[in-house]
Enzyme design. Sequence first.
Site, mmCIF file in Angstrom:
data_model
loop_
_atom_site.group_PDB
_atom_site.id
_atom_site.type_symbol
_atom_site.label_atom_id
_atom_site.label_comp_id
_atom_site.label_asym_id
_atom_site.label_seq_id
_atom_site.Cartn_x
_atom_site.Cartn_y
_atom_site.Cartn_z
ATOM 1 C CB CYS A 87 -0.864 0.029 1.249
ATOM 2 S SG CYS A 87 -1.813 -1.449 1.491
ATOM 3 N NE ARG A 122 4.565 1.745 -1.113
ATOM 4 C CZ ARG A 122 5.380 1.977 -0.092
ATOM 5 N NH1 ARG A 122 6.448 2.713 -0.267
ATOM 6 N NH2 ARG A 122 5.145 1.480 1.107
ATOM 7 C CD1 TRP A 130 -0.370 -5.723 -3.450
ATOM 8 C CD2 TRP A 130 -0.337 -6.626 -1.403
ATOM 9 N NE1 TRP A 130 0.148 -6.993 -3.558
ATOM 10 C CE2 TRP A 130 0.179 -7.568 -2.326
ATOM 11 C CE3 TRP A 130 -0.410 -6.981 -0.057
ATOM 12 C CZ2 TRP A 130 0.619 -8.835 -1.941
ATOM 13 C CZ3 TRP A 130 0.029 -8.243 0.324
ATOM 14 C CH2 TRP A 130 0.531 -9.143 -0.615
ATOM 15 C CG ASN A 135 0.457 2.143 3.750
ATOM 16 O OD1 ASN A 135 -0.633 2.141 3.203
ATOM 17 N ND2 ASN A 135 1.538 2.674 3.206
ATOM 18 N N GLY A 136 -0.346 -0.975 6.902
ATOM 19 C CA GLY A 136 -0.038 -1.782 8.086
ATOM 20 C C GLY A 136 -1.232 -2.648 8.455
ATOM 21 C CD GLU A 195 17.188 -12.448 -8.872
ATOM 22 O OE1 GLU A 195 16.691 -13.004 -7.892
ATOM 23 O OE2 GLU A 195 16.792 -11.358 -9.308
ATOM 24 C CE LYS A 232 13.560 -10.791 -10.664
ATOM 25 N NZ LYS A 232 14.332 -10.592 -9.475
ATOM 26 C CD GLU A 260 9.912 -11.572 -8.529
ATOM 27 O OE1 GLU A 260 9.569 -10.929 -7.544
ATOM 28 O OE2 GLU A 260 10.969 -11.334 -9.139
ATOM 29 C CG HIS A 300 20.761 -36.373 -4.742
ATOM 30 N ND1 HIS A 300 21.277 -37.547 -4.250
ATOM 31 C CD2 HIS A 300 21.824 -35.637 -5.131
ATOM 32 C CE1 HIS A 300 22.586 -37.526 -4.314
ATOM 33 N NE2 HIS A 300 22.949 -36.368 -4.852
ATOM 34 C CE LYS A 324 11.423 -2.547 -6.288
ATOM 35 N NZ LYS A 324 12.190 -3.613 -6.985
#
Length: 614
Positions: free
Chosen positions: A2, A27, A81, A107-108, A487, A491, A494, A510, A609
Site C-alpha cells: 500500500c 509498490r 494491496w 498502511n499496516g 534468481e 525472475k 515473478e 537426488h 515492491k
Amino acid sequence: MCGIIGYIGNKQALPILINGLRRLEYRGYDSAGIAVIEEEKGVRSKEKIVRVKAIGKIDELAKKVVGKDLIGTIGIAHTRWATHGGVTEVNAHPHTGCTDDLVIVHNGIIENYRELKEKYLAGHEIKSQTDTEILAHLIELFYKGDLLSAVREALSQVRGTYGLVVMHASEPNRLVAARLGSPLVIGVGEGEYYIASDTSPMLAHTRNVIFLDDGEIADIGLNKFEIFNVASEKINKDVNHIDWDEAQAQLSGFPHFMLKEIFAQPTVMQDAVRGRYNLEEGTAHLGGINMTVEEMHKVKRVILLACGTASYAAMIGKYAFERLAGISTEVDVASEFRYRDPIIDENTLVFGISQSGETADTLAALREAKRKGAFVRGIVNVVGSTIARETDGGTYIHAGPELAVASTKAYTNMAAVLLLYALQFGRLNRVSLATGQRLLTELRAIPEKMKQILEQSEKIKVLAEKYKNYKDFFFLGRGINFPVALEGSLKLKEISYIHSEAYPGGEMKHGPIALLSPDFPVFAIMTKNQLYDKMRSNVEEIKARKAPIVLIATEGDESAKELANDVIFVPPTMELIEPLLNTLPLQLFAYHTAVLLGRDVDRPRNLAKSVTVE
Ligand code: M6R
C-alpha cells in the site's frame, strides 16, 4: 505494498495526489482512492470531504474523479494491496467513520481490530471488511474537536502496525499522521507539505524530507508542522536532502522500468564501487562498516539476513566471505530467522540486505539480532529507509530508484557491495595484495562486460519467442552460480507466471531429474570456473533425458554449442565475480518472455515492491 500520499498547501491537491499515486504504483496495489476537503471559491467553507475510490489501475480512479467536485488544496490518497478483505471498492481507502467527516488512509495491520470493534463500536455501521475502517470509527468516537488528541487516544488502544494520515472536515487546515512499523515521510516544500509512504511521490515537488520514526505523530498545518515522540513530547527532527530526482522515475524511452533497470546495471555498478576501494592496496574501504580493525578481527561469524532476490545476493556474499575472509557465513531468510532461536554473540556480524530498506521481515530479524548483541549493519538501496536508519552502520548500494517490482539492478549492486565487504575483511588476514588487486581490476571491468551481454538482448528475445510456451523450466547452477540460478528462476516466475525451479546441478539426480522430459527446458550456468567439469557432467545427464538445454557459457567455449540447444555467451571473469555477469541473460530472458506473453511486466499480479507487512 500500500502507498500513501497526502498534501496540504496552496496548490490544487487533486493533480498532486493523482500523480503521486502514479509514482506509488510500483509498490504494487489492487485499488486506489482519494479524498479532498472541498472548497468553494478558494474558501474551505463547506467543510465537506469528497471521496472517490476505484478498483484496478490509477487510470480507473483518474477517470472516476472527472466531473466530481474535488476542488481543494488539502487531501489524502492511497493505493491498496489487499490484506484484510477482498479487492473491492468498499474496502479501498480512504475509509470513514459513520459520517464522511473523518477520512483515513492507512498502511499496516491493526491486529486487534476485532476486539476494538466489540469493545467500542456497538451501533456503528461498519461498511467494509478492513481493519482500517475500525480505526476510522475509533478516531471518530474519540473526536471532541481536536484531531490530534483523537488520533492519540485511538492509537493508544491499537495493537499492530500503522503508517496513517487522517483529516477531518471540521479542521480543514490540518493533517495528522502517525507511524508505527510502516514508513512515513514528510516532504517540506515552499509553504506546503507532503506526507507519503516513501519519497517517490514528492520528488517532483521537493527533495527536502523528514523521516518519521516509530511512535511519532505529526500534526501538519498550512504553514507549520509539529512532531511528537512516543511520550507526546514535541521534538525537532533533521530535514534530509534526497539525491534521487524525478528524471530517474521516468521511463526515458524504455517500454518498461524493468528493461530500463536491467540496462542501467553498467552505470549503477560503477556507482556502487566508485570511491570504495584502493587498487594500490588491493582492498576495499567501506567506512560504513563502522568498526575498528580490532573489532573486525574479532568477527567469527557473519549472518546475512534478507528476503527474495536480496537473499540470493546474500548467497553470493556467503561464498565471497568464506573464500576471501575465511569467516563462516550463513544466509538466513529473514522471515524464518525471526522465529527460530538463532545463536548470536558479540563476535557475530549481521548484515541486513534490502533494496527498499522497509521489508518487515528483514527489519524484524535485524532487530532480533541487535537485541542479542550482534554488530548489525545494513546494505540498502533506499536512502533514509528504516533499515538504513536502524542499523549501526552499513552501505548504500547506489542503484538509484528501482521501480519495477522485479528486482534487477539492486541485486547486482548488492552482490558487488558484498564482494567489497568480503575483500575488506579478507585483506585483514588471508587475501594477498595480488589477489585483492586482481579482484578489483576485474570488478572495474564488469560494467563494460555487462554492456556486451546487454547487446545480446535481441538475440535473447528470439530465445524467449522459442521457449515462451513451455510450462515448466529448471535453472541449474553450482557454487557461486547457484544463487544465479535461483534468481533466474525467481525472475521468470515473478513476471511471466511460468513455473520454474532452481537447483544446484549436483542435486538433480537426488530427485528432480525425474521431472525431465522434452517438455521441460533447462537453463544451466556452465561458465569456465573450478566447477566447470562437474557442471558439464550434470548437463550431459540432462541431455541424455532429452530436455531442451540453454547454456550460459564463457565466450570461446565452442564445445558448449554441441551440448546445448542454445547458448548465451558471457565474457570471462573471476569466478567470484561471475554472478554479476551471469545473471543478466536470465533477467533479459524473463523480461522478454513476460513481454511476449503480454504480462504486466513492471507490476506483476499479486506482488508488491516493498513487503512492509509480515
Ligand atoms: O526491498 P527488499 O530487497 O528487502 O525486498 C526483498 C524481496 O521482497 C524482493 O527482492 C522480492 O523478492 C522481489 N519481488 C524480487 O524481484
